[in-house]
Design a protein around this motif. Structure first.
Motif, PDB file in Angstrom:
ATOM      1  N   GLY A  75       0.810  -1.211   0.000  1.00 49.89           N
ATOM      2  CA  GLY A  75       0.000   0.000   0.000  1.00 49.89           C
ATOM      3  C   GLY A  75       0.844   1.261   0.000  1.00 49.89           C
ATOM      4  O   GLY A  75       2.066   1.241   0.204  1.00 49.89           O
ATOM      5  N   TYR A  76       0.189   2.342  -0.246  1.00 48.33           N
ATOM      6  CA  TYR A  76       0.835   3.665  -0.333  1.00 48.33           C
ATOM      7  C   TYR A  76       1.583   4.010   0.949  1.00 48.33           C
ATOM      8  O   TYR A  76       2.770   4.349   0.932  1.00 48.33           O
ATOM      9  CB  TYR A  76      -0.257   4.691  -0.631  1.00 48.33           C
ATOM     10  N   GLU A 212     -10.628   6.038 -10.093  1.00 49.12           N
ATOM     11  CA  GLU A 212     -10.225   6.193 -11.492  1.00 49.12           C
ATOM     12  C   GLU A 212      -9.063   5.265 -11.846  1.00 49.12           C
ATOM     13  O   GLU A 212      -9.013   4.698 -12.950  1.00 49.12           O
ATOM     14  CB  GLU A 212      -9.804   7.638 -11.768  1.00 49.12           C
ATOM     15  N   LYS A 213      -8.130   5.107 -10.920  1.00 45.84           N
ATOM     16  CA  LYS A 213      -6.975   4.243 -11.156  1.00 45.84           C
ATOM     17  C   LYS A 213      -7.420   2.802 -11.365  1.00 45.84           C
ATOM     18  O   LYS A 213      -6.894   2.075 -12.217  1.00 45.84           O
ATOM     19  CB  LYS A 213      -6.027   4.339  -9.961  1.00 45.84           C
ATOM     20  N   GLN A 214      -8.429   2.386 -10.601  1.00 44.04           N
ATOM     21  CA  GLN A 214      -8.915   1.011 -10.686  1.00 44.04           C
ATOM     22  C   GLN A 214      -9.841   0.794 -11.889  1.00 44.04           C
ATOM     23  O   GLN A 214      -9.802  -0.260 -12.533  1.00 44.04           O
ATOM     24  CB  GLN A 214      -9.672   0.636  -9.391  1.00 44.04           C
ATOM     25  N   LYS A 215     -10.659   1.788 -12.216  1.00 41.54           N
ATOM     26  CA  LYS A 215     -11.712   1.613 -13.221  1.00 41.54           C
ATOM     27  C   LYS A 215     -11.362   2.148 -14.607  1.00 41.54           C
ATOM     28  O   LYS A 215     -11.999   1.804 -15.597  1.00 41.54           O
ATOM     29  CB  LYS A 215     -13.001   2.304 -12.745  1.00 41.54           C
ATOM     30  N   TYR A 267      -0.111   4.500  -7.098  1.00 40.24           N
ATOM     31  CA  TYR A 267      -1.409   4.211  -6.490  1.00 40.24           C
ATOM     32  C   TYR A 267      -2.536   5.119  -6.948  1.00 40.24           C
ATOM     33  O   TYR A 267      -3.710   4.717  -6.948  1.00 40.24           O
ATOM     34  CB  TYR A 267      -1.277   4.263  -4.969  1.00 40.24           C
ATOM     35  N   PHE A 268      -2.217   6.359  -7.342  1.00 42.13           N
ATOM     36  CA  PHE A 268      -3.268   7.332  -7.637  1.00 42.13           C
ATOM     37  C   PHE A 268      -3.187   7.964  -9.025  1.00 42.13           C
ATOM     38  O   PHE A 268      -4.086   8.707  -9.413  1.00 42.13           O
ATOM     39  CB  PHE A 268      -3.257   8.442  -6.579  1.00 42.13           C
ATOM     40  N   GLY A 269      -2.104   7.684  -9.760  1.00 41.30           N
ATOM     41  CA  GLY A 269      -1.956   8.311 -11.063  1.00 41.30           C
ATOM     42  C   GLY A 269      -1.736   9.800 -10.977  1.00 41.30           C
ATOM     43  O   GLY A 269      -1.911  10.530 -11.950  1.00 41.30           O
TER      44      GLY A 269
END
Length: 274
Positions: A75-76, A212-215, A267-269
Motif C-alpha cells: 500500500g501507499y 479512477e486508477k482502478q476503473k 497508487y493514484f496516477g
C-alpha cells in the motif's frame, strides 16, 4: 495505653515510613511513564535495535492492505514508511491493529510510529507529534463529464448529492444547500451518480483518484475542490522529537529525489504528496 504498646506502634510507623522511602526512587524510573516510553521508542533505541516498528491497519486499501486479502502487506503508506526506514538505515516491522486501538498501541509503546493516513487536527496535535504531511488531499465535488451546472460548492444549492450521513462530506454538502440522498458509502454514492439518479457526490480527492486508477475511464470528473485540504502524516508519541525530525529529513530527501511522487503515481496516477 501501655508504654510497651506505644513503643511498638511508633516502631511500626517508622518501619512503614522507611519502606515507603526505599520504594519511592523506583517510581521515578518506571518505563510506564511518558518519558520512559519516549526513551524506549527514541531514535537512538531504534538505531540500536535496527528496527522501526510501525502501527497500521492492514485493511485500508490502497494505503495499507494485503493483496487479495492474504498476500504480503502493501500500500501507499506501507511503501512510504518503508522508504523512510531505508533512509534511517533500519528495517521496518509492521504491527497490524484495528483503527480504534491504534493510538492506544502507540501510547503503550507497542510501536514507534503510526502510518495509516492519520489527518492532522487540533485535538490530535494536543496529544501527539506529527511528521510533515506526506499526503495532501482536498475535498472534491464529483459530477458526470457532461454536467456543466456545477462548478463550485455554491452550485450545490438545490442539487441532489449522494452522501454517507456519518461523513464530514454530508455536512459540507448540506451546508451548501444540497438535498442529500443517504447512502452507506462511496460505492453506493458513485453508483447513483453514474446512473444519473443524483447530480453529484462530495468526497475525498484520494477516493476518487483511486477509483479512477482502478476503473479507468469512469465518465466522471472533479468539478470543484475545497480550499483547505486534509493533511495526513506519521504520528509519534508526544516529545519524541529526534525521531520526528529524522523522519522529516527522510521525507524531504524522498520528496527531492522523486520517490514520493513515484509511489503516489503508482497508487493514484497523480502526485498527492505535496
Amino acid at each position: 495505653m501501655k508504654r510497651s504498646s506505644l513503643v511498638a506502634l511508633i516502631s511500626l510507623a517508622a518501619a512503614t515510613l522507611a519502606l515507603g522511602a526505599c520504594a519511592s526512587p523506583a517510581s521515578t524510573t518506571d518505563d510506564s511513564t511518558s518519558e520512559g516510553k519516549v526513551k524506549a521508542n527514541s531514535l537512538a533505541a531504534i538505531q540500536e535495535s535496527g528496527v522501526l516498528t510501525v502501527g497500521t491497519e492492514g485493511t485500508y486499501k490502497p494505503f495499507t492492505f494485503h493483496e487479495d486479502g492474504t498476500g504480503d502487506l502493501t500500500g501507499y503508506d506501507v511503501e512510504i514508511i518503508t522508504a523512510v526506514a531505508d533512509k534511517l538505515g533500519v528495517d521496518v516491522k509492521f504491527e497490524e491493529t484495528q483503527w480504534d486501538a491504534i493510538f492506544a498501541g502507540l501510547e503503550a509503546g507497542r510501536f514507534d510510529v503510526i502510518a495509516n493516513q492519520v489527518s492532522i487536527n487540533d485535538e490530535r496535535t494536543a496529544k501527539y507529534d506529527f511528521s510533515e504531511p506526506y499526503t495532501v488531499s482536498p475535498g472534491v465535488i464529483i459530477v458526470k463529464d457532461d454536467n456543466a451546472d456545477i462548478t463550485s460548492f455554491a452550485d450545490l444549492s438545490g442539487k441532489t448529492t449522494a452522501q454517507s450521513l456519518t461523513s464530514n462530506w454530508y455536512a459540507l454538502a448540506q451546508e451548501n444547500g444540497a438535498n442529500v440522498e443517504a447512502v452507506e458509502g462511496w460505492a453506493q454514492a458513485v453508483a447513483l451518480l453514474e446512473q444519473g439518479r443524483v447530480d453529484a457526490t462530495v468526497n475525498d480527492n484520494l477516493t476518487f483518484l483511486d477509483y479512477e486508477k482502478q476503473k479507468g475511464d469512469t465518465g466522471l470528473r472533479i468539478a470543484a475542490e475545497t480550499d483547505d485540504p486534509s493533511l495526513n502524516a506519521f504520528v509519534f508519541t508526544k516529545g519524541n522529537t529526534e525521531l520526528q525530525e529524522a523522519v522529516d529529513k527522510a521525507l524531504d530527501e524522498l520528496r527531492a529525489d522523486g520517490t514520493l511522487a513515484e509511489i503516489s503515481n503508482t497508487y493514484f496516477g497523480s502526485d498527492v504528496t505535496q
